[in-house]
Design a protein around this motif. Structure first.
Motif, PDB file in Angstrom:
ATOM      1  N   ALA A  73       0.836  -1.204   0.000  1.00 32.11           N
ATOM      2  CA  ALA A  73       0.000   0.000   0.000  1.00 32.11           C
ATOM      3  C   ALA A  73       0.870   1.252   0.000  1.00 32.11           C
ATOM      4  CB  ALA A  73      -0.922  -0.011   1.214  1.00 32.11           C
ATOM      5  N   LYS A  74       1.937   1.218   0.778  1.00 32.24           N
ATOM      6  CA  LYS A  74       2.849   2.366   0.834  1.00 32.24           C
ATOM      7  C   LYS A  74       3.527   2.574  -0.518  1.00 32.24           C
ATOM      8  CE  LYS A  74       6.458   4.303   3.760  1.00 32.24           C
ATOM      9  NZ  LYS A  74       7.339   4.070   4.916  1.00 32.24           N
ATOM     10  N   ALA A  75       3.949   1.473  -1.158  1.00 32.12           N
ATOM     11  CA  ALA A  75       4.594   1.569  -2.467  1.00 32.12           C
ATOM     12  C   ALA A  75       3.605   2.078  -3.518  1.00 32.12           C
ATOM     13  CB  ALA A  75       5.151   0.210  -2.875  1.00 32.12           C
ATOM     14  N   ASP A  76       2.352   1.609  -3.463  1.00 30.94           N
ATOM     15  CA  ASP A  76       1.329   2.071  -4.409  1.00 30.94           C
ATOM     16  C   ASP A  76       1.060   3.563  -4.229  1.00 30.94           C
ATOM     17  OD1 ASP A  76       1.107  -0.474  -5.423  1.00 30.94           O
ATOM     18  OD2 ASP A  76      -0.751  -0.954  -4.346  1.00 30.94           O
ATOM     19  N   GLN A  77       1.008   4.003  -2.972  1.00 33.57           N
ATOM     20  CA  GLN A  77       0.756   5.415  -2.695  1.00 33.57           C
ATOM     21  C   GLN A  77       1.913   6.262  -3.223  1.00 33.57           C
ATOM     22  OE1 GLN A  77       0.522   6.318   1.467  1.00 33.57           O
ATOM     23  NE2 GLN A  77      -0.324   8.364   1.127  1.00 33.57           N
ATOM     24  N   LYS A  78       3.127   5.791  -3.019  1.00 28.41           N
ATOM     25  CA  LYS A  78       4.303   6.533  -3.495  1.00 28.41           C
ATOM     26  C   LYS A  78       4.300   6.595  -5.018  1.00 28.41           C
ATOM     27  CE  LYS A  78       9.297   6.746  -2.965  1.00 28.41           C
ATOM     28  NZ  LYS A  78      10.501   6.111  -2.396  1.00 28.41           N
ATOM     29  N   ALA A  79       3.935   5.480  -5.662  1.00 25.16           N
ATOM     30  CA  ALA A  79       3.895   5.461  -7.129  1.00 25.16           C
ATOM     31  C   ALA A  79       2.815   6.416  -7.647  1.00 25.16           C
ATOM     32  CB  ALA A  79       3.630   4.044  -7.625  1.00 25.16           C
ATOM     33  N   ALA A  80       1.680   6.475  -6.964  1.00 22.36           N
ATOM     34  CA  ALA A  80       0.607   7.379  -7.373  1.00 22.36           C
ATOM     35  C   ALA A  80       1.039   8.834  -7.220  1.00 22.36           C
ATOM     36  CB  ALA A  80      -0.648   7.108  -6.548  1.00 22.36           C
ATOM     37  N   GLU A  81       1.739   9.135  -6.133  1.00 22.12           N
ATOM     38  CA  GLU A  81       2.227  10.501  -5.941  1.00 22.12           C
ATOM     39  C   GLU A  81       3.233  10.883  -7.016  1.00 22.12           C
ATOM     40  OE1 GLU A  81       3.759  10.717  -1.980  1.00 22.12           O
ATOM     41  OE2 GLU A  81       1.773  10.596  -1.054  1.00 22.12           O
ATOM     42  N   GLU A  82       4.114   9.965  -7.365  1.00 22.80           N
ATOM     43  CA  GLU A  82       5.104  10.237  -8.407  1.00 22.80           C
ATOM     44  C   GLU A  82       4.422  10.405  -9.760  1.00 22.80           C
ATOM     45  OE1 GLU A  82       8.383   7.521  -8.410  1.00 22.80           O
ATOM     46  OE2 GLU A  82       8.872   7.937  -6.325  1.00 22.80           O
ATOM     47  N   ALA A  83       3.370   9.620 -10.023  1.00 25.87           N
ATOM     48  CA  ALA A  83       2.641   9.761 -11.285  1.00 25.87           C
ATOM     49  C   ALA A  83       1.963  11.125 -11.360  1.00 25.87           C
ATOM     50  CB  ALA A  83       1.614   8.644 -11.421  1.00 25.87           C
ATOM     51  N   LYS A  84       1.375  11.587 -10.252  1.00 27.70           N
ATOM     52  CA  LYS A  84       0.745  12.904 -10.222  1.00 27.70           C
ATOM     53  C   LYS A  84       1.780  14.004 -10.439  1.00 27.70           C
ATOM     54  CE  LYS A  84      -3.232  12.057  -7.215  1.00 27.70           C
ATOM     55  NZ  LYS A  84      -3.842  12.385  -5.910  1.00 27.70           N
ATOM     56  N   LYS A  85       2.930  13.821  -9.825  1.00 23.32           N
ATOM     57  CA  LYS A  85       4.000  14.819  -9.964  1.00 23.32           C
ATOM     58  C   LYS A  85       4.472  14.882 -11.411  1.00 23.32           C
ATOM     59  CE  LYS A  85       8.569  15.969  -8.149  1.00 23.32           C
ATOM     60  NZ  LYS A  85       9.677  15.541  -7.285  1.00 23.32           N
ATOM     61  N   ALA A  86       4.650  13.731 -12.036  1.00 25.05           N
ATOM     62  CA  ALA A  86       5.089  13.694 -13.434  1.00 25.05           C
ATOM     63  C   ALA A  86       4.038  14.325 -14.338  1.00 25.05           C
ATOM     64  CB  ALA A  86       5.362  12.250 -13.849  1.00 25.05           C
ATOM     65  N   GLU A  87       2.772  14.042 -14.045  1.00 24.90           N
ATOM     66  CA  GLU A  87       1.693  14.625 -14.848  1.00 24.90           C
ATOM     67  C   GLU A  87       1.651  16.142 -14.681  1.00 24.90           C
ATOM     68  OE1 GLU A  87      -3.180  14.451 -15.187  1.00 24.90           O
ATOM     69  OE2 GLU A  87      -2.136  12.967 -13.977  1.00 24.90           O
ATOM     70  N   ALA A  88       1.844  16.622 -13.457  1.00 24.77           N
ATOM     71  CA  ALA A  88       1.848  18.072 -13.220  1.00 24.77           C
ATOM     72  C   ALA A  88       3.012  18.736 -13.936  1.00 24.77           C
ATOM     73  CB  ALA A  88       1.910  18.344 -11.724  1.00 24.77           C
ATOM     74  N   GLU A  89       4.163  18.093 -13.900  1.00 23.27           N
ATOM     75  CA  GLU A  89       5.328  18.646 -14.604  1.00 23.27           C
ATOM     76  C   GLU A  89       5.081  18.691 -16.102  1.00 23.27           C
ATOM     77  OE1 GLU A  89       8.726  16.363 -13.435  1.00 23.27           O
ATOM     78  OE2 GLU A  89       8.812  17.272 -11.445  1.00 23.27           O
ATOM     79  N   ALA A  90       4.439  17.635 -16.641  1.00 20.72           N
ATOM     80  CA  ALA A  90       4.159  17.597 -18.079  1.00 20.72           C
ATOM     81  C   ALA A  90       3.195  18.717 -18.459  1.00 20.72           C
ATOM     82  CB  ALA A  90       3.579  16.241 -18.469  1.00 20.72           C
ATOM     83  N   VAL A  91       2.164  18.938 -17.639  1.00 18.36           N
ATOM     84  CA  VAL A  91       1.204  20.010 -17.917  1.00 18.36           C
ATOM     85  C   VAL A  91       1.897  21.370 -17.824  1.00 18.36           C
ATOM     86  CG1 VAL A  91      -0.856  21.167 -17.022  1.00 18.36           C
ATOM     87  CG2 VAL A  91      -0.818  18.673 -17.214  1.00 18.36           C
ATOM     88  N   LEU A  92       2.741  21.531 -16.826  1.00 19.82           N
ATOM     89  CA  LEU A  92       3.473  22.780 -16.647  1.00 19.82           C
ATOM     90  C   LEU A  92       4.373  23.057 -17.847  1.00 19.82           C
ATOM     91  CD1 LEU A  92       4.128  25.138 -14.748  1.00 19.82           C
ATOM     92  CD2 LEU A  92       5.964  23.733 -13.801  1.00 19.82           C
ATOM     93  N   LYS A  93       5.107  22.067 -18.312  1.00 18.55           N
ATOM     94  CA  LYS A  93       5.983  22.239 -19.482  1.00 18.55           C
ATOM     95  C   LYS A  93       5.165  22.579 -20.719  1.00 18.55           C
ATOM     96  CE  LYS A  93       9.754  19.299 -17.932  1.00 18.55           C
ATOM     97  NZ  LYS A  93      10.513  18.083 -18.162  1.00 18.55           N
ATOM     98  N   LYS A  94       4.013  21.929 -20.851  1.00 22.91           N
ATOM     99  CA  LYS A  94       3.168  22.174 -22.005  1.00 22.91           C
ATOM    100  C   LYS A  94       2.662  23.624 -21.991  1.00 22.91           C
ATOM    101  CE  LYS A  94      -1.045  20.544 -24.243  1.00 22.91           C
ATOM    102  NZ  LYS A  94      -2.192  19.663 -24.140  1.00 22.91           N
ATOM    103  N   LEU A  95       2.247  24.092 -20.818  1.00 27.49           N
ATOM    104  CA  LEU A  95       1.752  25.467 -20.714  1.00 27.49           C
ATOM    105  C   LEU A  95       2.862  26.478 -20.939  1.00 27.49           C
ATOM    106  CD1 LEU A  95      -0.681  25.165 -17.667  1.00 27.49           C
ATOM    107  CD2 LEU A  95      -1.297  25.408 -20.077  1.00 27.49           C
TER     108      LEU A  95
END
Length: 106
Positions: A69-91
């Protein structure tokens, strides 16, 4: 006088042989009861061992599930961070300023 029914030549009961027979039955049953009690005690000991093994295995599973569960939560947080960075770069690539991006995030 009428004749009585039944045989008068009945075998005489031998009480000593009946006692011996019943005593042998008692000995047999006593031996069977002792064997069953011994088997029950062995099974109780085996049950106790198996219950302790089960308890330790359940604890290990709980620990592993917590790690997962801890590993899944960490992976989800990293996925959100990567998605936010991608949106930021796109903007930023689209010519939007950092102030405008911050306003959109609010």
């Amino acid at each position: 006088m009428p004749r009585t029914k039944g045989s008068k030549n009945r075998p005489k009961s031998d009480i000593a042989s009946q006692i011996a027979e019943k005593q042998s039955v008692i000995q047999t049953l006593t031996a069977e009861v002792e064997a069953i009690q011994k088997d029950i005690e062995e099974k109780k000991a085996n049950l106790k061992t198996k219950k302790s093994e089960l308890k330790s295995a359940e604890k290990e599973v709980a620990k592993l599930e917590a790690k997962k569960a801890k590993a899944d939560q960490k992976a989800a947080e990293e996925a959100k961070k990567a998605e936010a960075e991608a949106v930021l770069k796109k903007l930023l690539a689209g010519g939007m300023r950092a102030d405008e991006i911050l306003e959109k995030l609010k």
